[in-house]
Design a protein around this motif. Structure first.
Motif, PDB file in Angstrom:
ATOM      1  N   GLN A   6       0.859  -1.174   0.000  1.00 16.62           N
ATOM      2  CA  GLN A   6       0.000   0.000   0.000  1.00 16.62           C
ATOM      3  C   GLN A   6       0.896   1.224   0.000  1.00 16.62           C
ATOM      4  OE1 GLN A   6      -2.371   0.202   3.523  1.00 16.62           O
ATOM      5  NE2 GLN A   6      -3.294   2.133   2.997  1.00 16.62           N
ATOM      6  N   SER A   7       0.547   2.232  -0.777  1.00 15.04           N
ATOM      7  CA  SER A   7       1.321   3.476  -0.820  1.00 15.04           C
ATOM      8  C   SER A   7       0.500   4.601  -0.213  1.00 15.04           C
ATOM      9  CB  SER A   7       1.678   3.834  -2.263  1.00 15.04           C
ATOM     10  OG  SER A   7       2.543   2.881  -2.807  1.00 15.04           O
ATOM     11  N   THR A   8       1.133   5.333   0.727  1.00 18.36           N
ATOM     12  CA  THR A   8       0.479   6.492   1.330  1.00 18.36           C
ATOM     13  C   THR A   8       1.501   7.599   1.484  1.00 18.36           C
ATOM     14  OG1 THR A   8       0.935   5.648   3.543  1.00 18.36           O
ATOM     15  CG2 THR A   8      -1.240   5.170   2.644  1.00 18.36           C
ATOM     16  N   GLY A   9       1.218   8.749   0.976  1.00 22.94           N
ATOM     17  CA  GLY A   9       2.072   9.918   1.127  1.00 22.94           C
ATOM     18  C   GLY A   9       3.502   9.716   0.661  1.00 22.94           C
ATOM     19  N   GLY A  10       3.698   8.982  -0.405  1.00 30.40           N
ATOM     20  CA  GLY A  10       5.035   8.757  -0.930  1.00 30.40           C
ATOM     21  C   GLY A  10       5.784   7.607  -0.274  1.00 30.40           C
ATOM     22  N   SER A  11       5.215   7.002   0.767  1.00 27.40           N
ATOM     23  CA  SER A  11       5.837   5.859   1.432  1.00 27.40           C
ATOM     24  C   SER A  11       5.111   4.581   1.049  1.00 27.40           C
ATOM     25  CB  SER A  11       5.772   6.005   2.952  1.00 27.40           C
ATOM     26  OG  SER A  11       6.530   7.095   3.364  1.00 27.40           O
ATOM     27  N   ARG A  12       5.869   3.499   0.972  1.00 26.04           N
ATOM     28  CA  ARG A  12       5.263   2.195   0.684  1.00 26.04           C
ATOM     29  C   ARG A  12       5.214   1.365   1.956  1.00 26.04           C
ATOM     30  NH1 ARG A  12       7.797  -0.859  -4.077  1.00 26.04           N
ATOM     31  NH2 ARG A  12       6.246  -2.313  -3.360  1.00 26.04           N
ATOM     32  N   TRP A  13       4.045   0.797   2.216  1.00 23.74           N
ATOM     33  CA  TRP A  13       3.838  -0.062   3.381  1.00 23.74           C
ATOM     34  C   TRP A  13       3.545  -1.470   2.892  1.00 23.74           C
ATOM     35  CZ3 TRP A  13       4.598   1.656   8.272  1.00 23.74           C
ATOM     36  CH2 TRP A  13       4.735   3.047   8.410  1.00 23.74           C
ATOM     37  N   ILE A  14       4.056  -2.438   3.610  1.00 25.14           N
ATOM     38  CA  ILE A  14       3.864  -3.835   3.251  1.00 25.14           C
ATOM     39  C   ILE A  14       3.167  -4.527   4.406  1.00 25.14           C
ATOM     40  CG2 ILE A  14       5.068  -5.990   2.723  1.00 25.14           C
ATOM     41  CD1 ILE A  14       7.181  -3.545   1.651  1.00 25.14           C
TER      42      ILE A  14
END
Length: 134
Positions: A6-14
């Motif tokens: 998931q991408s939020t605010g330029g960061s990628r979360w896994i």
């Protein structure tokens, strides 16, 4: 394990889920560090001799949010096996937080004084879980 991104605010979360019971949301950098650790761990410990336990290497999560959510999930997974250790070295000005259930070891290293309040918040959360009747 089921892995989703998931991408939020330029960061990628896994998001990693094991058997729909234990799930972690990790920042991309923490995830890459975890993969590197696991590959090294598997390469060095391909077999177990008898009842000898393998000492699992401890990797540090890079963000507080990752450590906070992983700590809570680890407690909820097995409250009777959960341990939380706080170590502060005044000479270095570093605080190391470690949570484990004897199978998974998660650590967080900080040298920021502001993380004391975050530690208090995590400690309160764990205490609420411990005294609840669920």
């Amino acid at each position: 394990a089921v892995v989703s991104t998931q991408s939020t605010g330029g960061s990628r979360w896994i998001r990693i889920c094991f058997d729909s019971v234990l799930c972690f949301n990790l920042h991309e950098k923490s995830f890459l560090g975890l993969i590197s650790f696991w590959n090294t761990f598997e390469a060095e410990n391909t077999t177990l001799a008898g009842s000898r336990e393998v000492e699992m290497r401890k990797s540090y999560l890079e963000t507080w949010d990752d450590f906070y959510s992983a700590s809570e999930q680890l407690y909820l997974d097995a409250p009777e096996k959960f341990r939380f250790v706080i170590k502060y070295r005044h000479c270095d000005g570093k605080m190391v937080l470690k949570v484990t259930n004897n199978h998974i070891v998660i650590k967080y290293l900080s040298d920021q004084i502001q993380d004391g309040k975050k530690l208090d918040k995590l400690n309160s959360l764990l205490m609420r879980h411990m005294v609840s009747k669920s």
